[in-house]
Scaffold this active site. Sequence first.
Site, PDB file in Angstrom:
ATOM      1  N   TYR A  95       1.073  -1.173  -0.145  1.00 34.30           N
ATOM      2  CA  TYR A  95      -0.022  -0.031  -0.009  1.00 34.30           C
ATOM      3  C   TYR A  95       0.959   1.144   0.153  1.00 34.30           C
ATOM      4  CZ  TYR A  95      -4.415   2.426  -0.266  1.00 34.30           C
ATOM      5  OH  TYR A  95      -5.271   3.233  -0.495  1.00 34.30           O
ATOM      6  N   ARG A 148      -9.133  10.347  -8.359  1.00 30.59           N
ATOM      7  CA  ARG A 148      -8.250  11.275  -7.627  1.00 30.59           C
ATOM      8  C   ARG A 148      -7.274  10.068  -6.707  1.00 30.59           C
ATOM      9  NH1 ARG A 148      -8.753  12.492  -1.607  1.00 30.59           N
ATOM     10  NH2 ARG A 148      -7.547  10.377  -2.112  1.00 30.59           N
ATOM     11  N   LYS A 166      -6.129  -2.168  -0.874  1.00 33.57           N
ATOM     12  CA  LYS A 166      -7.131  -1.804   0.260  1.00 33.57           C
ATOM     13  C   LYS A 166      -7.621  -3.360   0.795  1.00 33.57           C
ATOM     14  CE  LYS A 166      -7.537   2.587   1.043  1.00 33.57           C
ATOM     15  NZ  LYS A 166      -7.598   3.291   2.334  1.00 33.57           N
ATOM     16  N   GLU A 237     -13.637   4.573  -3.071  1.00 36.32           N
ATOM     17  CA  GLU A 237     -12.048   4.895  -2.522  1.00 36.32           C
ATOM     18  C   GLU A 237     -11.683   5.960  -3.861  1.00 36.32           C
ATOM     19  OE1 GLU A 237      -8.802   5.123  -0.611  1.00 36.32           O
ATOM     20  OE2 GLU A 237     -10.688   3.973  -0.101  1.00 36.32           O
ATOM     21  N   ASP A 238     -11.009   6.957  -3.385  1.00 35.40           N
ATOM     22  CA  ASP A 238     -10.130   7.608  -4.544  1.00 35.40           C
ATOM     23  C   ASP A 238     -11.074   8.391  -5.451  1.00 35.40           C
ATOM     24  OD1 ASP A 238      -8.203   7.466  -2.800  1.00 35.40           O
ATOM     25  OD2 ASP A 238      -6.831   6.419  -3.932  1.00 35.40           O
ATOM     26  N   ASP A 260     -13.797   6.103   2.356  1.00 39.32           N
ATOM     27  CA  ASP A 260     -12.745   5.737   3.315  1.00 39.32           C
ATOM     28  C   ASP A 260     -11.795   7.373   3.136  1.00 39.32           C
ATOM     29  OD1 ASP A 260     -10.909   4.643   4.989  1.00 39.32           O
ATOM     30  OD2 ASP A 260      -9.503   4.686   3.330  1.00 39.32           O
ATOM     31  N   ASP A 261     -11.911   7.981   2.085  1.00 32.19           N
ATOM     32  CA  ASP A 261     -11.063   9.310   2.159  1.00 32.19           C
ATOM     33  C   ASP A 261     -11.836  10.329   2.963  1.00 32.19           C
ATOM     34  OD1 ASP A 261      -9.330   8.274  -0.397  1.00 32.19           O
ATOM     35  OD2 ASP A 261     -10.895   8.244  -1.289  1.00 32.19           O
ATOM     36  N   ASN A 400      -0.513  11.607   0.960  1.00 30.60           N
ATOM     37  CA  ASN A 400       0.539  10.929   0.413  1.00 30.60           C
ATOM     38  C   ASN A 400       0.338  10.555  -1.136  1.00 30.60           C
ATOM     39  OD1 ASN A 400      -1.710   9.109   0.357  1.00 30.60           O
ATOM     40  ND2 ASN A 400      -1.569   8.775   2.263  1.00 30.60           N
TER      41      ASN A 400
END
Length: 545
Positions: A95, A148, A166, A237-238, A260-261, A400
Amino acid sequence: MPHPPKLGIELLQDPRFNKGTAFTEAERGALRLRGLLPPRVFTLEQQLERIMENFRAQSSDLQRYVFMVALQDRNETLFYRAVIDHLVEMMPIIYTPTVGEACARFGHLFRRPRGLYVTAADRGRIRDLLCNWPEPDVRVIVVTDGERILGLGDLGAYGMGIPIGKLALYTACGGVRPALCLPVMLDVGTDNPGLLSDPLYTGLLQPRLRGDDYLALVDEFMAAVEEIFPGALVQFEDFATDHAVGLLGRYRERACVFNDDIQGTAAAALAALLVAGRSAGRALADERVLFLGAGAAATGIADLLVTALIEAGVPADEAARRIWLFDVEGLVTAERPGLAAYKRRYAHPHPPVRSLTEAVRALRPTALIGVSGAGGTFTGSVLEAMAEVNDRPAVFALSNPTACAECTAEAAYRWTGGRATFSSGSPCLPVEVDGRRFAPSQTNNAYVFPGIGLAVVATGARRVTETMFLAAARSLAAEADDTLLAQGALFPPIERIREVSLRIAVAVARVAVAEGLASRALPDDLPGHLRQSMYQPTYSPYLTA
């Protein structure tokens, strides 16, 4: 257990059942494996020794990532044994930060498909695509549209590396069985010209689908999930901020979903803030927070913090006024025109401020949280200002991968005279500043979402609520002790993450029961029940019946 569903070479090619050189003599005879393996039988522990020797011999982190992907593709049990037994080495590889580099080159590294690709061309047949998945009992889905990816932006179909990574952490850190997990790539195209001109790009060669057509595709996907895998947890996610916020609002009251973000990051950051405040002798009600970045992550943390402040006795309006956002245009204020709806709650009356240093001096925040994706933006002057207005400032550089972090640990400690409580989004090594050694921890969502997933699977929770994330944050914060704080750490070492995930799962499961959202009866010994359900990567014997 009975025979595996395949025999001979097909068995060796199925990572779910393959044991490689660990198949016993009896199994080799019964399962038509004689002659297909070298004669010596090895134990799982001996295989692991060979794996780690080869893993460490790779020439770069990206090569180590490729090596582990190959292992996951041929022997799932051995892969998870390696990851669980060597989490400190493995997490930065499978990850963040290495997964970012792997996603950027995903098509060039591609060897074998993993997960499910749902494309803009699949309207009207998404149900059939889900039926193609070989596992009938899916409980956890991580889905992205690749717009993203970390701090790297639009990587299109190359973003599939994120759901894969993930879900590996759901299993390694939270004990969710891998057979229950499904990574999904919603390939709606890409607006990245570099990808559209990449001859090895694996996704649709078209601009991104947007507007009503985009929402219709996601609606069909969510409906198909509920039909084929009823009750499955869907983690977004993202996604880019507008879609991240919009999709969460669209589905959170009618499906078992979270982002999650937004929410995972919020729980981890709130836990870090609770511990930092405790270390500095501040009550939560005394915190004032300035965010660099005003997207989904910032407002998600802010929303959960407001919930926690209200529970701490701060009136709702006052709780929101403790929080400020700073973006590329400067301080987000009530006077700025054209603000997105999700920013307005934290847009307060104030004269314009273009400099982050000036904003720190004007607002006197106790905590500065970076979720901007802009590396190096916590400059020396910003950090000095935080030290001027606080005895023990909290400085969280959460973007990150590492290159996108707002500052390094060394910079945070050096410019604040060693008084900062620091945490980062990516792993960082211990540092020595002015003769003092600091070993800061990572505010990593991996401390939160695996426990959430374990609880949802165990309880059959019909929804994921803010109260669950608040419970997760408090449970995580409770893990910090004086020894950790003296080292500069806010969270336990990563080696303890399965135990941390178990405690979070217990707290979240109790919320699910209390809120009437659990669809499964739970025993009185909830911790024992959850511990027993956690996946352990060991070889099962195949009996010849």
